[in-house]
Design a protein around this motif. Sequence first.
Motif, PDB file in Angstrom:
ATOM      1  N   ILE A  35     -45.946 -33.849 121.755  1.00  0.00           N
ATOM      2  CA  ILE A  35     -44.532 -33.534 121.955  1.00  0.00           C
ATOM      3  C   ILE A  35     -44.305 -32.111 121.463  1.00  0.00           C
ATOM      4  O   ILE A  35     -45.094 -31.572 120.685  1.00  0.00           O
ATOM      5  CB  ILE A  35     -43.582 -34.520 121.230  1.00  0.00           C
ATOM      6  CG1 ILE A  35     -43.809 -34.495 119.721  1.00  0.00           C
ATOM      7  CG2 ILE A  35     -43.707 -35.920 121.817  1.00  0.00           C
ATOM      8  CD1 ILE A  35     -42.774 -35.301 118.916  1.00  0.00           C
ATOM      9  N   LEU A  36     -43.221 -31.520 121.923  1.00  0.00           N
ATOM     10  CA  LEU A  36     -42.896 -30.151 121.524  1.00  0.00           C
ATOM     11  C   LEU A  36     -42.184 -30.139 120.174  1.00  0.00           C
ATOM     12  O   LEU A  36     -41.442 -31.070 119.849  1.00  0.00           O
ATOM     13  CB  LEU A  36     -42.011 -29.497 122.577  1.00  0.00           C
ATOM     14  CG  LEU A  36     -42.642 -29.324 123.959  1.00  0.00           C
ATOM     15  CD1 LEU A  36     -41.631 -28.745 124.929  1.00  0.00           C
ATOM     16  CD2 LEU A  36     -43.890 -28.444 123.884  1.00  0.00           C
ATOM     17  N   PRO A  37     -42.383 -29.067 119.387  1.00  0.00           N
ATOM     18  CA  PRO A  37     -41.676 -28.957 118.109  1.00  0.00           C
ATOM     19  C   PRO A  37     -40.207 -28.596 118.349  1.00  0.00           C
ATOM     20  O   PRO A  37     -39.799 -28.299 119.463  1.00  0.00           O
ATOM     21  CB  PRO A  37     -42.412 -27.826 117.402  1.00  0.00           C
ATOM     22  CG  PRO A  37     -42.947 -26.986 118.501  1.00  0.00           C
ATOM     23  CD  PRO A  37     -43.268 -27.933 119.630  1.00  0.00           C
ATOM     24  N   GLY A  38     -39.472 -28.593 117.276  1.00  0.00           N
ATOM     25  CA  GLY A  38     -38.086 -28.166 117.364  1.00  0.00           C
ATOM     26  C   GLY A  38     -37.139 -29.326 117.564  1.00  0.00           C
ATOM     27  O   GLY A  38     -37.543 -30.482 117.630  1.00  0.00           O
ATOM     28  N   PRO A  39     -35.882 -28.994 117.679  1.00  0.00           N
ATOM     29  CA  PRO A  39     -34.892 -30.059 117.815  1.00  0.00           C
ATOM     30  C   PRO A  39     -35.046 -30.774 119.153  1.00  0.00           C
ATOM     31  O   PRO A  39     -35.430 -30.170 120.150  1.00  0.00           O
ATOM     32  CB  PRO A  39     -33.559 -29.321 117.727  1.00  0.00           C
ATOM     33  CG  PRO A  39     -33.867 -27.924 118.108  1.00  0.00           C
ATOM     34  CD  PRO A  39     -35.278 -27.671 117.686  1.00  0.00           C
ATOM     35  N   PRO A  40     -34.759 -32.046 119.158  1.00  0.00           N
ATOM     36  CA  PRO A  40     -34.863 -32.810 120.406  1.00  0.00           C
ATOM     37  C   PRO A  40     -33.687 -32.511 121.327  1.00  0.00           C
ATOM     38  O   PRO A  40     -32.650 -31.996 120.906  1.00  0.00           O
ATOM     39  CB  PRO A  40     -34.814 -34.255 119.925  1.00  0.00           C
ATOM     40  CG  PRO A  40     -34.034 -34.184 118.660  1.00  0.00           C
ATOM     41  CD  PRO A  40     -34.378 -32.862 118.036  1.00  0.00           C
ATOM     42  N   LEU A  41     -33.896 -32.833 122.592  1.00  0.00           N
ATOM     43  CA  LEU A  41     -32.810 -32.741 123.565  1.00  0.00           C
ATOM     44  C   LEU A  41     -31.849 -33.882 123.347  1.00  0.00           C
ATOM     45  O   LEU A  41     -32.241 -34.971 122.923  1.00  0.00           O
ATOM     46  CB  LEU A  41     -33.365 -32.831 124.986  1.00  0.00           C
ATOM     47  CG  LEU A  41     -34.292 -31.726 125.437  1.00  0.00           C
ATOM     48  CD1 LEU A  41     -34.826 -32.044 126.829  1.00  0.00           C
ATOM     49  CD2 LEU A  41     -33.566 -30.393 125.448  1.00  0.00           C
ATOM     50  N   LEU A  42     -30.620 -33.675 123.651  1.00  0.00           N
ATOM     51  CA  LEU A  42     -29.627 -34.733 123.560  1.00  0.00           C
ATOM     52  C   LEU A  42     -29.371 -35.251 124.959  1.00  0.00           C
ATOM     53  O   LEU A  42     -28.579 -34.690 125.706  1.00  0.00           O
ATOM     54  CB  LEU A  42     -28.354 -34.230 122.898  1.00  0.00           C
ATOM     55  CG  LEU A  42     -28.530 -33.733 121.467  1.00  0.00           C
ATOM     56  CD1 LEU A  42     -27.205 -33.248 120.905  1.00  0.00           C
ATOM     57  CD2 LEU A  42     -29.100 -34.829 120.586  1.00  0.00           C
ATOM     58  N   ASP A  43     -30.081 -36.310 125.326  1.00  0.00           N
ATOM     59  CA  ASP A  43     -29.961 -36.924 126.638  1.00  0.00           C
ATOM     60  C   ASP A  43     -28.920 -38.033 126.572  1.00  0.00           C
ATOM     61  O   ASP A  43     -28.761 -38.675 125.533  1.00  0.00           O
ATOM     62  CB  ASP A  43     -31.329 -37.482 127.056  1.00  0.00           C
ATOM     63  CG  ASP A  43     -31.296 -38.116 128.417  1.00  0.00           C
ATOM     64  OD1 ASP A  43     -31.126 -39.344 128.465  1.00  0.00           O
ATOM     65  OD2 ASP A  43     -31.416 -37.395 129.417  1.00  0.00           O
ATOM     66  N   GLU A  44     -28.216 -38.270 127.646  1.00  0.00           N
ATOM     67  CA  GLU A  44     -27.173 -39.294 127.644  1.00  0.00           C
ATOM     68  C   GLU A  44     -27.709 -40.683 127.331  1.00  0.00           C
ATOM     69  O   GLU A  44     -27.067 -41.471 126.655  1.00  0.00           O
ATOM     70  CB  GLU A  44     -26.464 -39.318 128.995  1.00  0.00           C
ATOM     71  CG  GLU A  44     -25.579 -38.115 129.226  1.00  0.00           C
ATOM     72  CD  GLU A  44     -24.886 -38.183 130.569  1.00  0.00           C
ATOM     73  OE1 GLU A  44     -24.783 -39.273 131.147  1.00  0.00           O
ATOM     74  OE2 GLU A  44     -24.437 -37.129 131.039  1.00  0.00           O
ATOM     75  N   LEU A  49     -34.256 -37.001 122.252  1.00  0.00           N
ATOM     76  CA  LEU A  49     -35.415 -37.119 123.142  1.00  0.00           C
ATOM     77  C   LEU A  49     -36.294 -35.889 122.960  1.00  0.00           C
ATOM     78  O   LEU A  49     -35.885 -34.778 123.278  1.00  0.00           O
ATOM     79  CB  LEU A  49     -34.938 -37.230 124.587  1.00  0.00           C
ATOM     80  CG  LEU A  49     -35.964 -37.632 125.622  1.00  0.00           C
ATOM     81  CD1 LEU A  49     -36.437 -39.063 125.367  1.00  0.00           C
ATOM     82  CD2 LEU A  49     -35.362 -37.545 127.016  1.00  0.00           C
ATOM     83  N   TYR A  50     -37.491 -36.084 122.402  1.00  0.00           N
ATOM     84  CA  TYR A  50     -38.437 -34.994 122.195  1.00  0.00           C
ATOM     85  C   TYR A  50     -39.241 -34.817 123.480  1.00  0.00           C
ATOM     86  O   TYR A  50     -39.827 -35.777 123.985  1.00  0.00           O
ATOM     87  CB  TYR A  50     -39.389 -35.302 121.031  1.00  0.00           C
ATOM     88  CG  TYR A  50     -38.668 -35.440 119.717  1.00  0.00           C
ATOM     89  CD1 TYR A  50     -38.455 -34.328 118.912  1.00  0.00           C
ATOM     90  CD2 TYR A  50     -38.180 -36.668 119.295  1.00  0.00           C
ATOM     91  CE1 TYR A  50     -37.780 -34.447 117.700  1.00  0.00           C
ATOM     92  CE2 TYR A  50     -37.507 -36.798 118.086  1.00  0.00           C
ATOM     93  CZ  TYR A  50     -37.313 -35.690 117.306  1.00  0.00           C
ATOM     94  OH  TYR A  50     -36.647 -35.815 116.114  1.00  0.00           O
ATOM     95  N   ARG A  51     -39.283 -33.606 123.995  1.00  0.00           N
ATOM     96  CA  ARG A  51     -39.978 -33.341 125.259  1.00  0.00           C
ATOM     97  C   ARG A  51     -41.491 -33.423 125.072  1.00  0.00           C
ATOM     98  O   ARG A  51     -42.020 -33.116 124.006  1.00  0.00           O
ATOM     99  CB  ARG A  51     -39.604 -31.944 125.781  1.00  0.00           C
ATOM    100  CG  ARG A  51     -38.123 -31.770 126.069  1.00  0.00           C
ATOM    101  CD  ARG A  51     -37.630 -32.718 127.109  1.00  0.00           C
ATOM    102  NE  ARG A  51     -38.156 -32.338 128.410  1.00  0.00           N
ATOM    103  CZ  ARG A  51     -37.695 -32.788 129.551  1.00  0.00           C
ATOM    104  NH1 ARG A  51     -36.706 -33.624 129.586  1.00  0.00           N
ATOM    105  NH2 ARG A  51     -38.224 -32.396 130.676  1.00  0.00           N
TER     106      ARG A  51
END
Length: 178
Positions: A35-44, A49-51
Amino acid sequence: MSVHTYWIVDIDATAGEAPALADQVRQWLVEREIILPGPPLLDEAYLPLYRYGPAAPRWAHENALGHDLLCAGLHIVTERTVFHAGEGDVGPFVCPHCGATHFDLPWSPPTEAWYEGGGDSSLGCPACGTASSIAEWQSGWAYGHLGFGFVEGWMLDRLRDALAALTGHRLRVVHEHL
């Protein structure tokens, strides 16, 4: 649109352990570029959600990652949860004591009791007569406080095995289709 999630559930983690274990596993997945580092996406549908990272395909079945989908990635749950199959069935059930397989057991009342954290969550085995918590029975579902949901990803068993070695806990896999 349907969503497929491959859950790896830690069935041994307590409510108190779950957040720290989630961070440990998340860091391990980042270090291996799964998975990518950093903050996760905010998916509905899945918060957060970590990319998927560039190494994720090496840990997944061939063509089993939805990299280009907005809802694809890792969802981490750190609360009491019944990880279910969605449209799939809960059974068959395998007794944790004798290994007998049963296809029709009264699973709903003990599941509700386990989820609510009170009452009798035991399920009796018709073969050996031993009662155990529904959480101990093997089925298409898992019960726990820590789950790693690979949304639009079908991961190889070696990832489950690596996470089991990392945590030192028993892990179960649930294939969810909604």
